[in-house]
Write a protein that holds these residues in place. Structure first.
Motif, PDB file in Angstrom:
ATOM      1  N   ARG A   8       0.838  -1.206   0.000  1.00  0.00           N
ATOM      2  CA  ARG A   8       0.000   0.000   0.000  1.00  0.00           C
ATOM      3  C   ARG A   8       0.872   1.254   0.000  1.00  0.00           C
ATOM      4  O   ARG A   8       0.582   2.228  -0.692  1.00  0.00           O
ATOM      5  CB  ARG A   8      -0.923   0.028   1.221  1.00  0.00           C
ATOM      6  CG  ARG A   8      -2.080  -0.922   1.156  1.00  0.00           C
ATOM      7  CD  ARG A   8      -3.110  -0.736   2.285  1.00  0.00           C
ATOM      8  NE  ARG A   8      -2.554  -0.509   3.623  1.00  0.00           N
ATOM      9  CZ  ARG A   8      -2.525   0.676   4.230  1.00  0.00           C
ATOM     10  NH1 ARG A   8      -3.018   1.754   3.660  1.00  0.00           N
ATOM     11  NH2 ARG A   8      -2.011   0.786   5.444  1.00  0.00           N
ATOM     12  N   PHE A   9       1.945   1.215   0.766  1.00  0.00           N
ATOM     13  CA  PHE A   9       2.873   2.339   0.833  1.00  0.00           C
ATOM     14  C   PHE A   9       3.500   2.606  -0.536  1.00  0.00           C
ATOM     15  O   PHE A   9       3.550   3.754  -0.999  1.00  0.00           O
ATOM     16  CB  PHE A   9       3.959   2.052   1.870  1.00  0.00           C
ATOM     17  CG  PHE A   9       5.058   3.066   1.888  1.00  0.00           C
ATOM     18  CD1 PHE A   9       4.869   4.318   2.449  1.00  0.00           C
ATOM     19  CD2 PHE A   9       6.298   2.777   1.342  1.00  0.00           C
ATOM     20  CE1 PHE A   9       5.881   5.262   2.463  1.00  0.00           C
ATOM     21  CE2 PHE A   9       7.318   3.706   1.352  1.00  0.00           C
ATOM     22  CZ  PHE A   9       7.110   4.950   1.911  1.00  0.00           C
ATOM     23  N   ALA A  12       1.109   4.308  -2.588  1.00  0.00           N
ATOM     24  CA  ALA A  12       0.752   5.645  -2.112  1.00  0.00           C
ATOM     25  C   ALA A  12       1.828   6.686  -2.392  1.00  0.00           C
ATOM     26  O   ALA A  12       1.514   7.862  -2.596  1.00  0.00           O
ATOM     27  CB  ALA A  12       0.466   5.603  -0.607  1.00  0.00           C
ATOM     28  N   VAL A  13       3.076   6.278  -2.404  1.00  0.00           N
ATOM     29  CA  VAL A  13       4.176   7.240  -2.552  1.00  0.00           C
ATOM     30  C   VAL A  13       4.041   8.114  -3.797  1.00  0.00           C
ATOM     31  O   VAL A  13       4.164   9.337  -3.695  1.00  0.00           O
ATOM     32  CB  VAL A  13       5.544   6.513  -2.501  1.00  0.00           C
ATOM     33  CG1 VAL A  13       6.665   7.415  -2.951  1.00  0.00           C
ATOM     34  CG2 VAL A  13       5.812   6.006  -1.095  1.00  0.00           C
ATOM     35  N   VAL A  15       1.455   9.081  -5.432  1.00  0.00           N
ATOM     36  CA  VAL A  15       0.245   9.913  -5.469  1.00  0.00           C
ATOM     37  C   VAL A  15       0.027  10.722  -4.189  1.00  0.00           C
ATOM     38  O   VAL A  15      -0.969  11.428  -4.079  1.00  0.00           O
ATOM     39  CB  VAL A  15      -1.011   9.055  -5.766  1.00  0.00           C
ATOM     40  CG1 VAL A  15      -0.905   8.418  -7.143  1.00  0.00           C
ATOM     41  CG2 VAL A  15      -1.224   7.994  -4.697  1.00  0.00           C
ATOM     42  N   THR A  16       0.952  10.624  -3.247  1.00  0.00           N
ATOM     43  CA  THR A  16       0.827  11.335  -1.976  1.00  0.00           C
ATOM     44  C   THR A  16       2.118  12.104  -1.696  1.00  0.00           C
ATOM     45  O   THR A  16       2.937  11.695  -0.861  1.00  0.00           O
ATOM     46  CB  THR A  16       0.534  10.348  -0.821  1.00  0.00           C
ATOM     47  OG1 THR A  16      -0.447   9.406  -1.246  1.00  0.00           O
ATOM     48  CG2 THR A  16       0.047  11.067   0.414  1.00  0.00           C
ATOM     49  N   PRO A  17       2.314  13.223  -2.385  1.00  0.00           N
ATOM     50  CA  PRO A  17       3.579  13.952  -2.221  1.00  0.00           C
ATOM     51  C   PRO A  17       3.826  14.441  -0.797  1.00  0.00           C
ATOM     52  O   PRO A  17       4.976  14.506  -0.362  1.00  0.00           O
ATOM     53  CB  PRO A  17       3.469  15.114  -3.201  1.00  0.00           C
ATOM     54  CG  PRO A  17       2.044  15.201  -3.594  1.00  0.00           C
ATOM     55  CD  PRO A  17       1.423  13.863  -3.330  1.00  0.00           C
ATOM     56  N   GLU A  18       2.758  14.738  -0.049  1.00  0.00           N
ATOM     57  CA  GLU A  18       2.970  15.208   1.324  1.00  0.00           C
ATOM     58  C   GLU A  18       3.564  14.111   2.209  1.00  0.00           C
ATOM     59  O   GLU A  18       4.346  14.389   3.118  1.00  0.00           O
ATOM     60  CB  GLU A  18       1.690  15.781   1.936  1.00  0.00           C
ATOM     61  CG  GLU A  18       0.529  14.826   2.029  1.00  0.00           C
ATOM     62  CD  GLU A  18      -0.318  14.716   0.767  1.00  0.00           C
ATOM     63  OE1 GLU A  18      -1.285  13.945   0.810  1.00  0.00           O
ATOM     64  OE2 GLU A  18      -0.043  15.365  -0.245  1.00  0.00           O
ATOM     65  N   LEU A  19       3.227  12.856   1.948  1.00  0.00           N
ATOM     66  CA  LEU A  19       3.821  11.746   2.695  1.00  0.00           C
ATOM     67  C   LEU A  19       5.314  11.658   2.383  1.00  0.00           C
ATOM     68  O   LEU A  19       6.139  11.549   3.288  1.00  0.00           O
ATOM     69  CB  LEU A  19       3.128  10.425   2.338  1.00  0.00           C
ATOM     70  CG  LEU A  19       3.740   9.160   2.946  1.00  0.00           C
ATOM     71  CD1 LEU A  19       3.707   9.209   4.468  1.00  0.00           C
ATOM     72  CD2 LEU A  19       2.997   7.922   2.426  1.00  0.00           C
ATOM     73  N   ARG A  20       5.643  11.731   1.124  1.00  0.00           N
ATOM     74  CA  ARG A  20       7.052  11.659   0.718  1.00  0.00           C
ATOM     75  C   ARG A  20       7.836  12.838   1.301  1.00  0.00           C
ATOM     76  O   ARG A  20       8.946  12.666   1.812  1.00  0.00           O
ATOM     77  CB  ARG A  20       7.137  11.647  -0.802  1.00  0.00           C
ATOM     78  CG  ARG A  20       8.478  11.246  -1.321  1.00  0.00           C
ATOM     79  CD  ARG A  20       8.387  11.002  -2.813  1.00  0.00           C
ATOM     80  NE  ARG A  20       9.657  10.531  -3.312  1.00  0.00           N
ATOM     81  CZ  ARG A  20       9.795   9.836  -4.411  1.00  0.00           C
ATOM     82  NH1 ARG A  20       8.753   9.512  -5.136  1.00  0.00           N
ATOM     83  NH2 ARG A  20      10.980   9.454  -4.819  1.00  0.00           N
ATOM     84  N   LYS A  21       7.265  14.040   1.250  1.00  0.00           N
ATOM     85  CA  LYS A  21       7.939  15.216   1.803  1.00  0.00           C
ATOM     86  C   LYS A  21       8.152  15.065   3.305  1.00  0.00           C
ATOM     87  O   LYS A  21       9.211  15.402   3.834  1.00  0.00           O
ATOM     88  CB  LYS A  21       7.140  16.474   1.513  1.00  0.00           C
ATOM     89  CG  LYS A  21       7.186  16.897   0.067  1.00  0.00           C
ATOM     90  CD  LYS A  21       6.291  18.105  -0.171  1.00  0.00           C
ATOM     91  CE  LYS A  21       6.216  18.433  -1.642  1.00  0.00           C
ATOM     92  NZ  LYS A  21       5.276  19.536  -1.906  1.00  0.00           N
ATOM     93  N   ASN A  39       0.354   7.395   9.368  1.00  0.00           N
ATOM     94  CA  ASN A  39      -0.314   7.319   8.071  1.00  0.00           C
ATOM     95  C   ASN A  39      -0.849   5.922   7.770  1.00  0.00           C
ATOM     96  O   ASN A  39      -1.244   5.635   6.641  1.00  0.00           O
ATOM     97  CB  ASN A  39       0.645   7.774   6.971  1.00  0.00           C
ATOM     98  CG  ASN A  39       0.824   9.264   6.968  1.00  0.00           C
ATOM     99  OD1 ASN A  39       0.014   9.983   6.411  1.00  0.00           O
ATOM    100  ND2 ASN A  39       1.869   9.746   7.631  1.00  0.00           N
TER     101      ASN A  39
END
Length: 81
Positions: A8-9, A12-13, A15-21, A39
């Motif tokens: 899932r991670f 998600a990486v 499409v979820t730039p805030e998680l990566r940041k 998360n």
């Protein structure tokens, strides 16, 4: 800890730039683990590699294959501690 969470991670990486940041700002393995948990992800590095191997093997295009490789390189650099 689960391979499912690692899969899932990986999905998600991109499409979820805030998680990566947020992960890029972490200064220790403990911070990374805490942010992942906040998360909804709980996995270890072996589970990440297992999930990544399965996902990269299923990639149908060179673009997807390259994207999975970029995620793996980023993850390894992130966990350089």
């Amino acid at each position: 800890m689960t391979v499912h969470d690692a899969r899932r991670f990986i999905g998600a990486v991109p499409v979820t730039p805030e998680l990566r940041k947020g992960l890029n700002r972490c200064g220790s393995p403990e911070e990374i683990k805490a942010l992942l948990g906040e998360n909804g992800f709980k996995f270890d590095s072996a589970e990440f590699v297992e999930a990544w191997s399965g996902e990269v093997a299923k990639s149908r295009t060179k673009e997807h294959h390259d994207q999975f490789n970029e995620i793996r390189m980023w993850w390894e650099m992130l966990n350089r501690f």
